[in-house]
Design an enzyme around this catalytic site. Sequence first.
Site, short mmCIF file in Angstrom:
data_model
loop_
_atom_site.label_atom_id
_atom_site.label_comp_id
_atom_site.label_asym_id
_atom_site.label_seq_id
_atom_site.Cartn_x
_atom_site.Cartn_y
_atom_site.Cartn_z
N ASP A 34 -20.68 115.68 6.30
CA ASP A 34 -19.40 115.07 6.69
C ASP A 34 -18.56 116.14 7.37
OD1 ASP A 34 -16.67 113.80 6.45
OD2 ASP A 34 -17.79 112.33 5.29
N TYR A 143 -13.91 99.67 19.41
CA TYR A 143 -14.57 99.91 18.12
C TYR A 143 -15.78 99.00 17.95
CZ TYR A 143 -15.40 99.46 13.08
OH TYR A 143 -16.00 99.38 11.84
N LYS A 147 -20.00 99.82 18.04
CA LYS A 147 -20.92 99.46 16.93
C LYS A 147 -22.07 98.59 17.45
CE LYS A 147 -18.99 101.39 13.30
NZ LYS A 147 -19.66 102.16 12.27
N HIS A 191 -5.68 98.74 5.86
CA HIS A 191 -6.26 97.63 5.10
C HIS A 191 -5.22 97.00 4.18
CE1 HIS A 191 -10.41 99.61 5.85
NE2 HIS A 191 -10.00 98.89 6.86
N1 LIG Z 1 -13.90 99.90 5.44
C1 LIG Z 1 -14.27 98.71 5.93
O1 LIG Z 1 -13.72 97.66 5.60
C2 LIG Z 1 -15.42 98.64 6.93
C3 LIG Z 1 -15.78 97.38 7.46
C4 LIG Z 1 -16.84 97.30 8.36
C5 LIG Z 1 -17.52 98.46 8.72
N2 LIG Z 1 -17.14 99.66 8.22
C6 LIG Z 1 -17.88 100.87 8.61
O2 LIG Z 1 -18.23 101.58 7.46
C7 LIG Z 1 -18.22 102.98 7.71
C8 LIG Z 1 -17.38 103.68 6.68
O3 LIG Z 1 -16.06 103.18 6.73
P1 LIG Z 1 -14.93 103.82 5.79
O4 LIG Z 1 -13.89 102.80 5.59
O5 LIG Z 1 -15.59 104.44 4.61
O6 LIG Z 1 -14.35 104.96 6.76
P2 LIG Z 1 -13.89 106.44 6.37
O7 LIG Z 1 -13.05 106.92 7.51
O8 LIG Z 1 -13.27 106.46 5.01
O9 LIG Z 1 -15.25 107.25 6.31
C9 LIG Z 1 -15.90 107.80 7.44
C10 LIG Z 1 -16.44 109.17 7.03
O10 LIG Z 1 -17.18 109.72 8.14
C11 LIG Z 1 -16.75 111.07 8.37
N3 LIG Z 1 -16.94 111.32 9.81
C12 LIG Z 1 -16.32 110.68 10.84
N4 LIG Z 1 -16.75 111.18 12.01
C13 LIG Z 1 -17.66 112.14 11.72
C14 LIG Z 1 -18.45 113.03 12.52
N5 LIG Z 1 -18.36 113.03 13.85
N6 LIG Z 1 -19.29 113.89 11.89
C15 LIG Z 1 -19.36 113.92 10.54
N7 LIG Z 1 -18.64 113.11 9.74
C16 LIG Z 1 -17.80 112.24 10.33
C17 LIG Z 1 -15.29 111.09 7.93
O11 LIG Z 1 -14.82 112.38 7.61
C18 LIG Z 1 -15.34 110.17 6.70
O12 LIG Z 1 -15.69 110.90 5.54
C19 LIG Z 1 -17.74 103.14 9.16
O13 LIG Z 1 -18.86 103.32 9.98
C20 LIG Z 1 -17.05 101.83 9.45
O14 LIG Z 1 -17.09 101.52 10.82
C21 LIG Z 1 -16.11 99.78 7.32
#
Ligand SMILES: NC(=O)c1ccc[n+]([C@@H]2O[C@H](COP(=O)([O-])OP(=O)(O)OC[C@H]3O[C@@H](n4cnc5c(N)ncnc54)[C@H](O)[C@@H]3O)[C@@H](O)[C@H]2O)c1
Length: 330
Positions: A34, A143, A147, A191
């Site tokens: 990360d 976004y 995806k 959210h």
């Molecule tokens: N939270 C939701 O409701 C939701 C819904 C649909 C899809 N998603 C997908 O689920 C995944 C996680 O979402 P989340 O809410 O936990 O987001 P988040 O921002 O809490 O987590 C993303 C993590 O990825 C790390 N990261 C980002 N870019 C990076 C890079 N270039 N290199 C290394 N690490 C990197 C960040 O530091 C973070 O720890 C995402 O891909 C998001 O698109 C989330």
Amino acid sequence: MSSEKILVIGGAGYVGSHFVRYALHEGLEVSVADNLSTGHRSALRGTAFFQFDLTGSDALLQHLSRNRYAAIFHFAASCLVGESVEKPDLYYRNNLIAAYNMLEAMRATNHDRVIFSSTCAVYGAPQRLPLTEDHPKQPISPYGRTKLAIEWMLEDYHRAYEIRSASLRYFNAAGCEPQDGLGEDHRPETHLIPNVVRYALRLTNDLVIFGDDYPTPDGTCIRDYIHVTDLAEAHIKAMAKMDHNPLIRMNLGTGAGLSNLEIVSAVSRVSGVKLSPKMGPRRPGDPPELVADPSLAFRELDWKPSRSNIEEIVRQALQWFSEHPSGYPD
Ligand SMILES: NC(=O)c1ccc[n+]([C@@H]2O[C@H](COP(=O)([O-])OP(=O)(O)OC[C@H]3O[C@@H](n4cnc5c(N)ncnc54)[C@H](O)[C@@H]3O)[C@@H](O)[C@H]2O)c1
């Protein structure tokens, strides 16, 4: 479950850290990579941790050359819809280029399994509900487009290079595991549930609902809330399913929707605090209703969400924010 080694990229984030917790309980040996851009170091425990950025082309390649994993879980992304409209460059770089770097590093080191966090945003505005996997894909934000492009990349890398993948299209991730010190801490938080809970706890002064003139029973948007630990369980099942199905694409939701005002009522009920949100204008690009048809995942993964009860989700968020009013320390 065996003690297979897995790599979780983005494991310090909200969904990733809950997945890590679940995978450790399942007996897997977990490493996390990360860059901590939006994740939290203190959300991690019991895993090896490697801090690097996936947009650099070399770090993951070096790492995979020295370590062997049964599967790679890719949670890392930029995921704010509004920000993606204002700064699409950031999204094409941090989502698309990063995923390309990952696939190339996997290809070069003969890693052939990836489980990818996709989203219901790949569908765009629903033409029919609930959303089935064959619904047209017309994402309306950069976004969602990044995806969907990654899903296409995964299909092409499967055809040409036999990389197996599961694209799991989450609906609204919700809930947490406060007894293990895990919560939802996005900055900024877009959210609804954490924002309503923070308002109920007087950690914030304002609560705005975006639009009350939608064609829904109470005029506010309807979403499908799925518990993060239910998501985690589905990821482990998808990893096993990839032995037989090399290209999985499926919705992960509950199949039931709740309106924004129903969420406010649930928080009010569980917290005992009377809440009066302000009504604001609609947010551009917010469809009135997003609800999954999750029957493919139910059938193929032999999985059903068992933790996605809204009152329980609210109780967990109330507990976590009461214990961590400023969120994670780092
Ligand atoms: N939270 C939701 O409701 C939701 C819904 C649909 C899809 N998603 C997908 O689920 C995944 C996680 O979402 P989340 O809410 O936990 O987001 P988040 O921002 O809490 O987590 C993303 C993590 O990825 C790390 N990261 C980002 N870019 C990076 C890079 N270039 N290199 C290394 N690490 C990197 C960040 O530091 C973070 O720890 C995402 O891909 C998001 O698109 C989330």
